[in-house]
Scaffold this motif. Structure first.
Motif, PDB file in Angstrom:
ATOM      1  N   LYS A  70       0.827  -1.206   0.000  1.00 24.97           N
ATOM      2  CA  LYS A  70       0.000   0.000   0.000  1.00 24.97           C
ATOM      3  C   LYS A  70       0.865   1.262   0.000  1.00 24.97           C
ATOM      4  O   LYS A  70       0.580   2.223  -0.715  1.00 24.97           O
ATOM      5  N   VAL A  71       1.894   1.262   0.816  1.00 24.89           N
ATOM      6  CA  VAL A  71       2.769   2.425   0.897  1.00 24.89           C
ATOM      7  C   VAL A  71       3.470   2.653  -0.435  1.00 24.89           C
ATOM      8  O   VAL A  71       3.607   3.795  -0.898  1.00 24.89           O
ATOM      9  N   GLN A  72       3.921   1.578  -1.053  1.00 29.98           N
ATOM     10  CA  GLN A  72       4.580   1.704  -2.344  1.00 29.98           C
ATOM     11  C   GLN A  72       3.629   2.270  -3.390  1.00 29.98           C
ATOM     12  O   GLN A  72       4.014   3.092  -4.219  1.00 29.98           O
ATOM     13  N   GLN A  73       2.359   1.846  -3.325  1.00 26.35           N
ATOM     14  CA  GLN A  73       1.368   2.379  -4.257  1.00 26.35           C
ATOM     15  C   GLN A  73       1.142   3.871  -4.034  1.00 26.35           C
ATOM     16  O   GLN A  73       1.049   4.652  -4.977  1.00 26.35           O
ATOM     17  N   LEU A  74       1.048   4.275  -2.772  1.00 23.89           N
ATOM     18  CA  LEU A  74       0.669   5.647  -2.455  1.00 23.89           C
ATOM     19  C   LEU A  74       1.811   6.639  -2.635  1.00 23.89           C
ATOM     20  O   LEU A  74       1.593   7.769  -3.070  1.00 23.89           O
ATOM     21  N   PHE A  75       3.045   6.230  -2.326  1.00 26.54           N
ATOM     22  CA  PHE A  75       4.160   7.169  -2.349  1.00 26.54           C
ATOM     23  C   PHE A  75       5.208   6.849  -3.420  1.00 26.54           C
ATOM     24  O   PHE A  75       5.675   7.758  -4.110  1.00 26.54           O
ATOM     25  N   SER A  76       5.576   5.594  -3.554  1.00 28.62           N
ATOM     26  CA  SER A  76       6.631   5.257  -4.506  1.00 28.62           C
ATOM     27  C   SER A  76       6.194   5.513  -5.937  1.00 28.62           C
ATOM     28  O   SER A  76       7.029   5.703  -6.822  1.00 28.62           O
ATOM     29  N   PHE A  77       4.884   5.530  -6.150  1.00 28.08           N
ATOM     30  CA  PHE A  77       4.342   5.777  -7.480  1.00 28.08           C
ATOM     31  C   PHE A  77       4.850   7.090  -8.068  1.00 28.08           C
ATOM     32  O   PHE A  77       5.123   7.186  -9.269  1.00 28.08           O
ATOM     33  N   ILE A  78       4.976   8.119  -7.231  1.00 32.36           N
ATOM     34  CA  ILE A  78       5.365   9.430  -7.758  1.00 32.36           C
ATOM     35  C   ILE A  78       6.837   9.766  -7.542  1.00 32.36           C
ATOM     36  O   ILE A  78       7.293  10.806  -7.993  1.00 32.36           O
ATOM     37  N   ALA A  79       7.583   8.901  -6.878  1.00 35.53           N
ATOM     38  CA  ALA A  79       8.985   9.195  -6.590  1.00 35.53           C
ATOM     39  C   ALA A  79       9.803   9.475  -7.855  1.00 35.53           C
ATOM     40  O   ALA A  79      10.572  10.449  -7.892  1.00 35.53           O
ATOM     41  N   THR A  97      -0.503  15.113 -10.995  1.00 31.11           N
ATOM     42  CA  THR A  97      -1.931  15.268 -10.713  1.00 31.11           C
ATOM     43  C   THR A  97      -2.758  14.252 -11.484  1.00 31.11           C
ATOM     44  O   THR A  97      -3.572  13.520 -10.901  1.00 31.11           O
ATOM     45  N   ALA A  98      -2.568  14.183 -12.786  1.00 29.72           N
ATOM     46  CA  ALA A  98      -3.372  13.290 -13.619  1.00 29.72           C
ATOM     47  C   ALA A  98      -3.160  11.830 -13.256  1.00 29.72           C
ATOM     48  O   ALA A  98      -4.125  11.067 -13.073  1.00 29.72           O
ATOM     49  N   ASN A  99      -1.908  11.427 -13.119  1.00 27.52           N
ATOM     50  CA  ASN A  99      -1.606  10.010 -12.886  1.00 27.52           C
ATOM     51  C   ASN A  99      -1.893   9.575 -11.454  1.00 27.52           C
ATOM     52  O   ASN A  99      -2.294   8.437 -11.219  1.00 27.52           O
ATOM     53  N   TYR A 100      -1.698  10.478 -10.495  1.00 25.18           N
ATOM     54  CA  TYR A 100      -1.958  10.122  -9.100  1.00 25.18           C
ATOM     55  C   TYR A 100      -3.447   9.956  -8.865  1.00 25.18           C
ATOM     56  O   TYR A 100      -3.878   9.012  -8.185  1.00 25.18           O
ATOM     57  N   MET A 103      -4.535   6.672 -10.307  1.00 21.47           N
ATOM     58  CA  MET A 103      -4.145   5.567  -9.441  1.00 21.47           C
ATOM     59  C   MET A 103      -5.079   5.444  -8.243  1.00 21.47           C
ATOM     60  O   MET A 103      -5.494   4.349  -7.857  1.00 21.47           O
ATOM     61  N   LEU A 104      -5.467   6.580  -7.650  1.00 23.26           N
ATOM     62  CA  LEU A 104      -6.356   6.559  -6.498  1.00 23.26           C
ATOM     63  C   LEU A 104      -7.771   6.131  -6.884  1.00 23.26           C
ATOM     64  O   LEU A 104      -8.464   5.483  -6.093  1.00 23.26           O
ATOM     65  N   LEU A 105      -8.206   6.462  -8.092  1.00 16.90           N
ATOM     66  CA  LEU A 105      -9.521   6.007  -8.558  1.00 16.90           C
ATOM     67  C   LEU A 105      -9.560   4.483  -8.659  1.00 16.90           C
ATOM     68  O   LEU A 105     -10.610   3.866  -8.422  1.00 16.90           O
ATOM     69  N   LYS A 106      -8.425   3.883  -8.977  1.00 20.64           N
ATOM     70  CA  LYS A 106      -8.349   2.422  -9.047  1.00 20.64           C
ATOM     71  C   LYS A 106      -8.191   1.801  -7.663  1.00 20.64           C
ATOM     72  O   LYS A 106      -8.469   0.613  -7.478  1.00 20.64           O
ATOM     73  N   ASN A 107      -7.732   2.603  -6.682  1.00 20.58           N
ATOM     74  CA  ASN A 107      -7.499   2.112  -5.310  1.00 20.58           C
ATOM     75  C   ASN A 107      -8.093   3.103  -4.301  1.00 20.58           C
ATOM     76  O   ASN A 107      -7.359   3.710  -3.515  1.00 20.58           O
ATOM     77  N   MET A 164      -5.175  16.202  -3.780  1.00 19.91           N
ATOM     78  CA  MET A 164      -5.410  14.951  -4.492  1.00 19.91           C
ATOM     79  C   MET A 164      -5.970  13.864  -3.583  1.00 19.91           C
ATOM     80  O   MET A 164      -6.864  13.104  -3.972  1.00 19.91           O
ATOM     81  N   VAL A 165      -5.467  13.782  -2.349  1.00 22.69           N
ATOM     82  CA  VAL A 165      -5.801  12.661  -1.472  1.00 22.69           C
ATOM     83  C   VAL A 165      -7.088  12.875  -0.676  1.00 22.69           C
ATOM     84  O   VAL A 165      -7.887  11.942  -0.516  1.00 22.69           O
TER      85      VAL A 165
END
Length: 205
Positions: A70-79, A97-100, A103-107, A164-165
């Protein structure tokens, strides 16, 4: 013949592990770590408790696996985007903005799950995220500091992330009151993909 049997067993093992992990994601999100029992996870997965202990042995071990994902999805995604020196600040803002949001819409349960862990075990969360290394010292934060010297760049980053969150954290409230349904929420988030970059760029002027 033996190879086929082994392959089938591997697929079954993976299927059982994934069932337990998915059940754990659901139960941990609903009840939190402390209130969750191993039997709750086994029941949610439709499996017996012995299988849970065979694959994961303890609730803590499974939680650490789920939490890391979960952490990797939420933070590592944008690193990578935060630390890309070739993109301008504006390009980073648009892309993240667009990609995050996508990703959140899917999760959609991801922010609530992570916030629960922050509250219950901030030290473990901090070590997992490595916020100081991957975010606070990122190229993106340096660009913010250079662009707006009179404001702490962390303030700007927090505002950006919160825009975003937070809608996903408040989503259950809006759904309970009947203010939005899934389609309406998706439309709101698509609109925010355009609005958030405008708001952040206005703050940087």
């Amino acid at each position: 013949m033996m190879a086929v049997i082994n392959e089938q067993l591997t697929k079954e093992n993976l299927s059982t592990e994934e069932k337990l992990k998915e059940a754990a994601r659901i139960v941990f999100t609903k009840k939190g770590y402390a209130a969750t029992k191993t039997r709750d996870i086994a029941d949610e997965a439709g499996l017996n408790l012995a299988l849970f202990h065979y694959y994961f042995r303890s609730k803590e071990k499974l939680f650490e696996i789920i939490m890391m994902e979960k952490v990797q999805q939420l933070f590592s995604f944008i690193a990578p985007a935060l630390n890309n020196p070739d993109n301008t600040l504006e390009e980073k803002i648009d892309w993240i903005t667009a990609n995050y949001i996508d990703m959140l819409l899917k999760n959609p349960d991801l922010p609530i799950f992570v916030l629960s862990e922050i509250r219950n075990n901030p030290e473990r969360f901090g070590k997992t995220v490595q916020l100081n290394t991957y975010v606070l010292k990122s190229h993106f934060v340096k660009q913010l500091a250079e662009r707006k010297k009179d404001i702490n760049p962390i303030q700007l980053f927090l505002s950006f992330l919160g825009m975003m969150v937070f809608p996903f954290i408040s989503k259950p409230i809006f759904e309970t009151t009947g203010a939005v349904n899934e389609a309406a929420f998706k439309q709101l988030m698509d609109e925010r993909k355009l609005l958030i970059p405008k708001w952040i760029k206005m703050m940087l002027e």
